[in-house]
Design a protein around this motif. Structure first.
Motif, short mmCIF file in Angstrom:
data_model
loop_
_atom_site.label_atom_id
_atom_site.label_comp_id
_atom_site.label_asym_id
_atom_site.label_seq_id
_atom_site.Cartn_x
_atom_site.Cartn_y
_atom_site.Cartn_z
N LYS A 4 0.85 -1.19 0.00
CA LYS A 4 0.00 0.00 0.00
C LYS A 4 0.89 1.24 0.00
O LYS A 4 1.94 1.28 0.63
CB LYS A 4 -0.89 0.04 1.24
N SER A 5 0.43 2.24 -0.71
CA SER A 5 1.13 3.53 -0.69
C SER A 5 0.12 4.62 -0.33
O SER A 5 -1.08 4.44 -0.49
CB SER A 5 1.76 3.82 -2.06
N LEU A 6 0.64 5.70 0.18
CA LEU A 6 -0.17 6.86 0.49
C LEU A 6 0.07 7.89 -0.61
O LEU A 6 1.23 8.15 -0.97
CB LEU A 6 0.22 7.44 1.85
N ILE A 7 -1.00 8.47 -1.13
CA ILE A 7 -0.87 9.50 -2.17
C ILE A 7 -1.55 10.77 -1.69
O ILE A 7 -2.69 10.75 -1.21
CB ILE A 7 -1.49 9.03 -3.50
N LEU A 8 -0.83 11.89 -1.81
CA LEU A 8 -1.38 13.21 -1.53
C LEU A 8 -1.45 13.97 -2.84
O LEU A 8 -0.46 14.07 -3.56
CB LEU A 8 -0.50 13.97 -0.54
N ASP A 9 -2.62 14.49 -3.15
CA ASP A 9 -2.83 15.30 -4.35
C ASP A 9 -3.09 16.74 -3.92
O ASP A 9 -4.02 17.00 -3.17
CB ASP A 9 -4.04 14.80 -5.15
N TYR A 10 -2.25 17.66 -4.40
CA TYR A 10 -2.40 19.08 -4.09
C TYR A 10 -2.83 19.81 -5.36
O TYR A 10 -2.12 19.78 -6.37
CB TYR A 10 -1.09 19.66 -3.56
N ASP A 11 -3.98 20.47 -5.32
CA ASP A 11 -4.50 21.21 -6.46
C ASP A 11 -4.00 22.66 -6.39
O ASP A 11 -4.26 23.35 -5.40
CB ASP A 11 -6.04 21.18 -6.44
N PHE A 12 -3.29 23.11 -7.42
CA PHE A 12 -2.73 24.47 -7.42
C PHE A 12 -3.82 25.53 -7.35
O PHE A 12 -3.67 26.54 -6.65
CB PHE A 12 -1.86 24.71 -8.65
N ALA A 13 -4.91 25.36 -8.08
CA ALA A 13 -5.96 26.38 -8.16
C ALA A 13 -6.68 26.58 -6.83
O ALA A 13 -6.89 27.71 -6.39
CB ALA A 13 -6.96 26.03 -9.26
N SER A 14 -7.05 25.48 -6.18
CA SER A 14 -7.83 25.60 -4.94
C SER A 14 -6.97 25.61 -3.70
O SER A 14 -7.42 26.04 -2.63
CB SER A 14 -8.83 24.44 -4.84
N GLY A 15 -5.74 25.11 -3.80
CA GLY A 15 -4.89 25.00 -2.62
C GLY A 15 -5.29 23.86 -1.70
O GLY A 15 -4.80 23.77 -0.58
N LYS A 16 -6.16 22.97 -2.18
CA LYS A 16 -6.65 21.86 -1.35
C LYS A 16 -5.83 20.60 -1.61
O LYS A 16 -5.36 20.36 -2.71
CB LYS A 16 -8.12 21.60 -1.63
N ARG A 104 0.74 20.52 -14.64
CA ARG A 104 0.32 21.92 -14.80
C ARG A 104 -0.72 22.34 -13.78
O ARG A 104 -0.77 23.48 -13.37
CB ARG A 104 -0.24 22.13 -16.21
N GLU A 105 -1.58 21.41 -13.35
CA GLU A 105 -2.69 21.75 -12.47
C GLU A 105 -2.55 21.24 -11.05
O GLU A 105 -3.25 21.70 -10.15
CB GLU A 105 -4.00 21.23 -13.06
N CYS A 106 -1.68 20.23 -10.85
CA CYS A 106 -1.58 19.66 -9.51
C CYS A 106 -0.20 19.10 -9.25
O CYS A 106 0.61 18.92 -10.16
CB CYS A 106 -2.64 18.60 -9.28
N LEU A 107 0.03 18.84 -7.99
CA LEU A 107 1.24 18.20 -7.52
C LEU A 107 0.79 16.93 -6.80
O LEU A 107 -0.13 16.98 -5.99
CB LEU A 107 1.98 19.14 -6.57
N ARG A 108 1.42 15.80 -7.11
CA ARG A 108 1.07 14.53 -6.48
C ARG A 108 2.30 13.98 -5.79
O ARG A 108 3.40 14.02 -6.35
CB ARG A 108 0.57 13.53 -7.51
#
Length: 126
Positions: A4-16, A104-108
């Motif tokens: 199992k891995s943990l993934i964090l997705d950061y959306d540049f536009a919303s900051g969420k 372009r839109e997010c950082l994972r």
């Protein structure tokens, strides 16, 4: 055997940031993550430090500028990544492999626990 891995997705536009578990390997994570730039890191000192962290920040900055036309300096990536790394590493015990994928839109960010060497004896002939 799947890990199992943990993934964090950061959306540049919303900051969420969204968090979820996955069965993806680091290779699958990069191949399925879309176009962008990435760096693969690992922790040392029982998961308390990222090995050569400043070099990874510089690589992200350079690659982002060359591939995606970005203008951010390494300090920007440090400010963005530090809370994400702390959050992810608090969920993984011991050493970890960390893959950062910037589009372009997010950082994972993917965190996978690294398993230590076997406790069995190993003989090496010199």
């Amino acid at each position: 055997m799947s890990t199992k891995s943990l993934i964090l997705d950061y959306d540049f536009a919303s900051g969420k940031t969204c968090e979820h578990e996955s069965d993806q390997s680091a290779k699958e994570f990069m191949l399925l993550g879309g176009s962008g730039v990435y760096t693969g890191m690992r922790t040392v000192n029982n998961g308390r430090r990222v090995f050569l962290f400043d070099d990874h920040l510089q690589r992200l900055s350079n690659s982002h500028r060359q591939v995606l036309g970005g203008t951010h300096a390494p300090q920007y990536w440090r400010t963005l990544l530090m809370p994400l790394l702390k959050r992810g590493l608090s969920s993984v015990r011991g050493e970890s492999k960390i893959t950062v994928l910037v589009g372009r839109e997010c950082l994972r960010v993917q965190f996978v626990a690294l398993h230590g060497p076997s406790s069995a004896n190993c003989w090496v002939r010199l």
